[in-house]
Design a protein around this motif. Structure first.
Motif, PDB file in Angstrom:
ATOM      1  N   VAL A  18      15.551 -45.295  26.328  1.00 29.07           N
ATOM      2  CA  VAL A  18      14.431 -44.872  25.483  1.00 29.07           C
ATOM      3  C   VAL A  18      14.949 -43.969  24.364  1.00 29.07           C
ATOM      4  O   VAL A  18      14.563 -44.124  23.190  1.00 29.07           O
ATOM      5  CB  VAL A  18      13.361 -44.135  26.332  1.00 29.07           C
ATOM      6  CG1 VAL A  18      12.182 -43.726  25.458  1.00 29.07           C
ATOM      7  CG2 VAL A  18      12.888 -45.012  27.476  1.00 29.07           C
ATOM      8  N   ALA A  19      15.846 -43.044  24.716  1.00 30.43           N
ATOM      9  CA  ALA A  19      16.369 -42.091  23.728  1.00 30.43           C
ATOM     10  C   ALA A  19      17.082 -42.826  22.597  1.00 30.43           C
ATOM     11  O   ALA A  19      16.912 -42.501  21.417  1.00 30.43           O
ATOM     12  CB  ALA A  19      17.309 -41.113  24.415  1.00 30.43           C
ATOM     13  N   LEU A  20      17.870 -43.831  22.977  1.00 27.63           N
ATOM     14  CA  LEU A  20      18.622 -44.590  21.968  1.00 27.63           C
ATOM     15  C   LEU A  20      17.665 -45.317  21.015  1.00 27.63           C
ATOM     16  O   LEU A  20      17.827 -45.287  19.796  1.00 27.63           O
ATOM     17  CB  LEU A  20      19.559 -45.580  22.660  1.00 27.63           C
ATOM     18  CG  LEU A  20      20.504 -46.355  21.766  1.00 27.63           C
ATOM     19  CD1 LEU A  20      21.456 -45.414  21.038  1.00 27.63           C
ATOM     20  CD2 LEU A  20      21.309 -47.367  22.571  1.00 27.63           C
ATOM     21  N   ARG A  21      16.644 -45.967  21.597  1.00 25.26           N
ATOM     22  CA  ARG A  21      15.654 -46.669  20.770  1.00 25.26           C
ATOM     23  C   ARG A  21      14.931 -45.682  19.851  1.00 25.26           C
ATOM     24  O   ARG A  21      14.698 -45.975  18.666  1.00 25.26           O
ATOM     25  CB  ARG A  21      14.616 -47.369  21.647  1.00 25.26           C
ATOM     26  CG  ARG A  21      15.094 -48.602  22.324  1.00 25.26           C
ATOM     27  CD  ARG A  21      15.230 -49.755  21.351  1.00 25.26           C
ATOM     28  NE  ARG A  21      15.476 -50.977  22.093  1.00 25.26           N
ATOM     29  CZ  ARG A  21      15.771 -52.133  21.541  1.00 25.26           C
ATOM     30  NH1 ARG A  21      15.867 -52.239  20.227  1.00 25.26           N
ATOM     31  NH2 ARG A  21      15.983 -53.197  22.272  1.00 25.26           N
ATOM     32  N   ALA A  22      14.577 -44.524  20.408  1.00 23.27           N
ATOM     33  CA  ALA A  22      13.862 -43.526  19.614  1.00 23.27           C
ATOM     34  C   ALA A  22      14.738 -43.073  18.444  1.00 23.27           C
ATOM     35  O   ALA A  22      14.266 -42.983  17.304  1.00 23.27           O
ATOM     36  CB  ALA A  22      13.486 -42.341  20.500  1.00 23.27           C
ATOM     37  N   ALA A  23      16.010 -42.817  18.728  1.00 23.32           N
ATOM     38  CA  ALA A  23      16.928 -42.359  17.668  1.00 23.32           C
ATOM     39  C   ALA A  23      17.090 -43.437  16.601  1.00 23.32           C
ATOM     40  O   ALA A  23      17.072 -43.143  15.401  1.00 23.32           O
ATOM     41  CB  ALA A  23      18.272 -42.004  18.286  1.00 23.32           C
ATOM     42  N   GLN A  24      17.227 -44.684  17.041  1.00 23.96           N
ATOM     43  CA  GLN A  24      17.390 -45.786  16.078  1.00 23.96           C
ATOM     44  C   GLN A  24      16.138 -45.947  15.218  1.00 23.96           C
ATOM     45  O   GLN A  24      16.222 -46.212  14.013  1.00 23.96           O
ATOM     46  CB  GLN A  24      17.716 -47.084  16.808  1.00 23.96           C
ATOM     47  CG  GLN A  24      19.146 -47.107  17.341  1.00 23.96           C
ATOM     48  CD  GLN A  24      19.399 -48.229  18.322  1.00 23.96           C
ATOM     49  OE1 GLN A  24      18.473 -48.786  18.912  1.00 23.96           O
ATOM     50  NE2 GLN A  24      20.675 -48.549  18.533  1.00 23.96           N
ATOM     51  N   SER A  25      14.964 -45.781  15.844  1.00 26.26           N
ATOM     52  CA  SER A  25      13.718 -45.905  15.080  1.00 26.26           C
ATOM     53  C   SER A  25      13.608 -44.773  14.066  1.00 26.26           C
ATOM     54  O   SER A  25      13.192 -44.997  12.924  1.00 26.26           O
ATOM     55  CB  SER A  25      12.516 -45.888  16.028  1.00 26.26           C
ATOM     56  OG  SER A  25      12.481 -47.092  16.744  1.00 26.26           O
ATOM     57  N   LEU A  26      13.984 -43.558  14.489  1.00 22.90           N
ATOM     58  CA  LEU A  26      13.956 -42.428  13.547  1.00 22.90           C
ATOM     59  C   LEU A  26      14.892 -42.682  12.370  1.00 22.90           C
ATOM     60  O   LEU A  26      14.581 -42.365  11.231  1.00 22.90           O
ATOM     61  CB  LEU A  26      14.356 -41.131  14.276  1.00 22.90           C
ATOM     62  CG  LEU A  26      13.298 -40.540  15.215  1.00 22.90           C
ATOM     63  CD1 LEU A  26      13.886 -39.405  16.048  1.00 22.90           C
ATOM     64  CD2 LEU A  26      12.092 -40.028  14.422  1.00 22.90           C
ATOM     65  N   GLN A  27      16.030 -43.277  12.662  1.00 20.70           N
ATOM     66  CA  GLN A  27      17.011 -43.558  11.605  1.00 20.70           C
ATOM     67  C   GLN A  27      16.434 -44.513  10.554  1.00 20.70           C
ATOM     68  O   GLN A  27      16.714 -44.398   9.374  1.00 20.70           O
ATOM     69  CB  GLN A  27      18.264 -44.157  12.243  1.00 20.70           C
ATOM     70  CG  GLN A  27      19.450 -44.261  11.307  1.00 20.70           C
ATOM     71  CD  GLN A  27      20.580 -45.060  11.939  1.00 20.70           C
ATOM     72  OE1 GLN A  27      20.338 -46.077  12.584  1.00 20.70           O
ATOM     73  NE2 GLN A  27      21.801 -44.593  11.747  1.00 20.70           N
TER      74      GLN A  27
END
Lengths: 345, 471
Positions: free
Chosen positions: A301-310
């Motif tokens: 989830v954290a990785l997806r969240a970071a990628q979406s923020l990017q």
């Protein structure tokens, strides 16, 4: 003892010599075949090119070629269509294929007892888009041989005949067909599949996940209300698939609200896909702050969240900067995403 | 009386060895038939159109290529260039510098403009500490991990798998050159059958081939005889045993030179075992065991096409230490998984593949050498006439030669390499010579390897690397 040793020696010597001869013969046969093939390719190469350019004399020369060269000609004409799907080229090829009477040969091959001949015919008919054979190709989806079924699906993908669309869509969950090929076929038809998928999904509630994933491939904004409805389904896998599809078809205010709410779901897969769905969202709802809170969630989830923020633009960038000073995995993720946004990348 | 006992014992041993030879011969003939059918069927269905499937797939899986490198300064740049030239995307290349003492890291930094970069990752697999992480400013997909030396390739591979972002990881050796279409071919298999957890492939020997810009341009036989012997050995290994295993989902070795794995499957079995000598075979057998114990449908596929090229050792010291290591690796895997041998719960692996490996790979060097010793002793003591001894030796050599030629035919049908005029003749000579000296030497190395396994001696050994020809 001596006689037995001699016998064994002779047997092994015979086997070894037979194998040596086998190697030489195999190579010689292949060498001869290859030379013949090269010669034939050279002989017809320029004629095929001229025929594709519309030269009637070249077409007449091809028609006059011996029957035993028909398969070589078919290969020269049809194989390039695997990479070159230019409709003009396909149409010109189909015209020559028809003139050379290659379609009756394909028909004969379709009835062959050997699976590889049936598969060959299916691929050729599909690549050349011989649409009056669609029914035969659809029928081959139920062939006993898996390679023939795969070739039939490839053929329908190449054929792109609207008449075969329903046959492709209803086989969305058919495990006897390769999954990758089913998806490729859907992709080839694109948005044309969408109405069928939406209609079928209303009847076939059990396979909603599959429909959602198919809509992720060929859906449009038209599918969004349905996907939003599925995003509230009682099954976690359906919700996750719906958010994945929403990420592809695009979000609106309602869908974004659902995704932000789903970030608090107890199911990791749902949170992951909800975070994914928000990747391009720049509208209302403070999605960036919500995603920022999930930088400390489970790794997926954290990785997806970071990628979406990017990918989110200024709001995402600010959120990442706010987390970049931290010394935990959330900080690592934020620094990585910011580093990737720098000009050197 | 004593001579009578000696005669009876010699004859009994000879009878046993003959029976072994006959069974081995029969198994090889059966295997070559099975392999031929598999190869034929694979070539019929793996058409150019079938391979176009990857191009039609909208959301292709991200593949992370993990390349552990220890003192690979001579070949590392060529290898990474070859990876950058692959025709598959999305792609991530993770080079793991396993505490090299040569210029591996410097060459990577200089050539690919590496900069220290932050990178977040979880560590489901244990590995030696990571010292630094670099990313290329020219190639966004290139990641270099600099870590402390973990004393084995398994440790470096685990570090790479931890860092990998892809759902699929391709583990390759640093001296491996991947075919441009390697990943496309492997991914096609995976797209066709989503139950596939790992894909191995035929590995070619790059010695003697011309390599330019990380691609094998011209394939030919090497000048070095050690490398030539290994070419026919690889043919035998890949085109008989592995193809036959692949035909029944019984693959137990995915070569360390190239293997594509589902990352979650590798993590589920604990990644590479740092205590395993043959870490590639160990991982493959653990994957087989894991999925068979769970009762899940799965497949470990094998592509007979040469998707990767690797350097074979050209000096006997490197070759010897490699063979000692392979031997220890094989015996260790067989010992660790001895409960699977003959166990129907493990299907074809338990009932056919591992028993075969134990009987014909595990025991073969010992029995072969025992056979030669018995023949010599028999001839010296007069129990056997020199004629019988020579004939028996010739039988053993010819049996190996015949089987090797079967592998050569299959290799030619599958790959069309080495087989033009002079090279074909040379290859035939190599097959004969390989069975009259090299094979016996290999058996001796196998015995020494067995001794090392039993006494717990032996290390990784040193591999001399040389630059690719034409590079």
């Amino acid at each position: 003892m001596t006689r037995f040793a001699d016998l064994m020696f002779r047997i092994e010597l015979a086997i070894a010599l037979v194998m040596v001869v086998g190697v030489v013969v195999e190579r010689a046969v292949f060498g001869c075949w290859w030379a013949w093939r090269q010669r034939t390719d050279r002989r017809y190469g320029s004629l095929v090119r001229a025929a594709l350019d519309g030269d009637d004399a070249a077409i007449r020369a091809l028609v006059a070629s011996p029957a035993r060269h028909r398969l070589i000609l078919a290969a020269q004409l049809i194989l390039p269509l695997i990479d070159d799907r230019n409709p003009d080229r396909i149409a010109r090829t189909r015209k020559i294929v028809t003139t050379l009477s290659l379609v009756p040969i394909a028909d004969r091959y379709l009835r062959s007892r050997w699976w590889w001949r049936r598969a060959l015919a299916l691929r050729a008919l599909g690549l050349a888009q011989v649409r009056d054979r669609t029914a035969s190709i659809v029928a081959a989806l139920d062939d006993d041989n898996a390679s023939v079924r795969a070739a039939a699906l490839d053929s329908l993908t190449d054929l792109q005949d609207p008449a075969s669309l329903q046959a492709v869509v209803v086989r969305l969950h058919d495990p006897s067909l390769h999954r990758g090929r089913r998806v490729a076929a859907m992709t080839a038809f694109g948005n044309a599949c969408e109405p069928f998928l939406l209609d079928l999904a209303e009847i076939d509630v059990m396979h909603r996940t599959d429909y959602a994933l198919a809509l992720a491939v060929c859906g449009s904004a038209r599918a969004r209300p349905t996907l939003c409805r599925w995003a509230c389904d009682s099954r976690a896998d359906v919700r996750a698939a719906a958010f994945e599809a929403l990420a592809r078809v695009g979000m609106d205010d309602g869908a974004a609200r659902l995704a932000i709410d789903a970030l608090e779901s107890e199911h990791e897969s749902v949170r992951e896909m909800a975070a994914f769905a928000l990747q391009d969202w720049a509208g209302p709802g403070d999605a960036a702050a919500c995603l920022g809170r999930h930088l400390q969630d489970s790794w997926r989830v954290a990785l997806r969240a970071a990628q979406s923020l990017q990918k989110m633009g200024p709001a995402g960038l600010l959120e990442l900067q706010a987390h970049a000073h931290r010394q935990d995995s959330a900080g690592d993720l934020a620094r990585q995403m910011l580093w990737e946004l720098q000009p050197q990348c | 009386m004593l001579s009578h006992v000696a005669l009876v014992s010699t004859l009994a041993i000879i009878a046993f060895l003959i029976a072994y030879l006959v069974i081995w011969n029969a198994s090889q003939i059966v295997m070559s038939q099975v392999a031929a059918i598999y190869l034929w069927s694979h070539q019929r269905s793996n058409t150019r159109r079938a391979r176009a499937l990857v191009g039609q797939t909208v959301s292709r899986p991200l593949v992370s290529i993990v390349m552990p490198a220890y003192n690979e300064g001579v070949t590392i740049v060529e290898s990474v260039l070859a990876l950058l030239a692959l025709n598959y995307g999305p792609l991530e290349i993770v080079v793991v510098n396993d505490g090299s003492t040569d210029d591996t890291l410097t060459r990577l930094k200089d050539t690919f403009h590496l900069l220290p970069a932050p990178r977040a990752f979880v560590q489901p697999l244990a590995s030696a500490p990571v010292r630094g992480l670099y990313r290329s400013t020219r190639h966004p997909g290139l990641v270099v991990i600099d870590k402390q030396n973990g004393k084995c390739k398994a440790d470096a591979a685990n570090a790479g798998i931890n860092t990998a972002s892809g759902s699929l990881v391709a583990i390759i050796d640093a001296d491996t050159i991947l075919d441009r279409h390697a990943l496309t071919r492997a991914i096609t298999t995976l797209l066709e059958d989503p139950t596939t957890v790992a894909i191995g492939a035929n590995v070619g020997i790059v010695n003697g081939c011309r390599v330019r810009d990380g691609r094998v341009e011209k394939i030919s036989l090497p000048r070095n005889w050690w490398a030539r012997f290994q070419i026919v050995e690889y043919m035998r290994s890949f085109f008989l045993f592995r193809l036959a295993c692949a035909s029944c989902n019984g693959v137990v070795i995915i070569s360390g030179a190239f293997g594509l794995f589902r990352r979650d499957a590798v993590i589920a079995v604990g990644g590479y075992d740092t205590t395993a000598v043959g870490e590639d075979m160990d991982l493959t057998v653990r994957l087989q065991r894991h999925f068979r114990e769970l009762g899940q449908r799965f497949r470990i596929a094998f592509d007979p096409n040469p998707l990767a090229w690797t350097q074979a050792p050209e000096d006997w010291r490197s070759l010897r230490s490699q063979r000692y290591r392979w031997r220890r690796g094989l015996l260790q895997v067989l010992w660790r998984n001895r409960h699977m041998i003959g166990n129907p719960r493990y299907g074809v692996i338990g009932m056919a593949v591992l028993p075969y490996a134990a009987l014909f790979e595990g025991l073969a060097p010992l029995l072969e050498l025992a056979g030669y010793v018995v023949l010599i002793l028999g001839a010296v003591s007069g129990t056997l006439t020199p004629h019988v001894s020579l004939a028996a030796f010739a039988v053993s050599v010819l049996a190996g030669t015949g089987i090797t030629f079967a592998a050569v035919v299959l290799s030619d049908l599958g790959t069309r390499r080495y087989m033009r005029g002079r090279e074909l003749l040379l290859l035939i000579v190599v097959v004969f010579v390989e069975n009259c000296g090299y094979r016996q030497l290999n058996s001796w190395w196998g015995c020494v390897g067995t001794y090392q396994t039993l006494t717990g001696k032996g290390g990784w050994g040193e591999m001399k690397r040389k630059a690719f020809e034409g590079a």
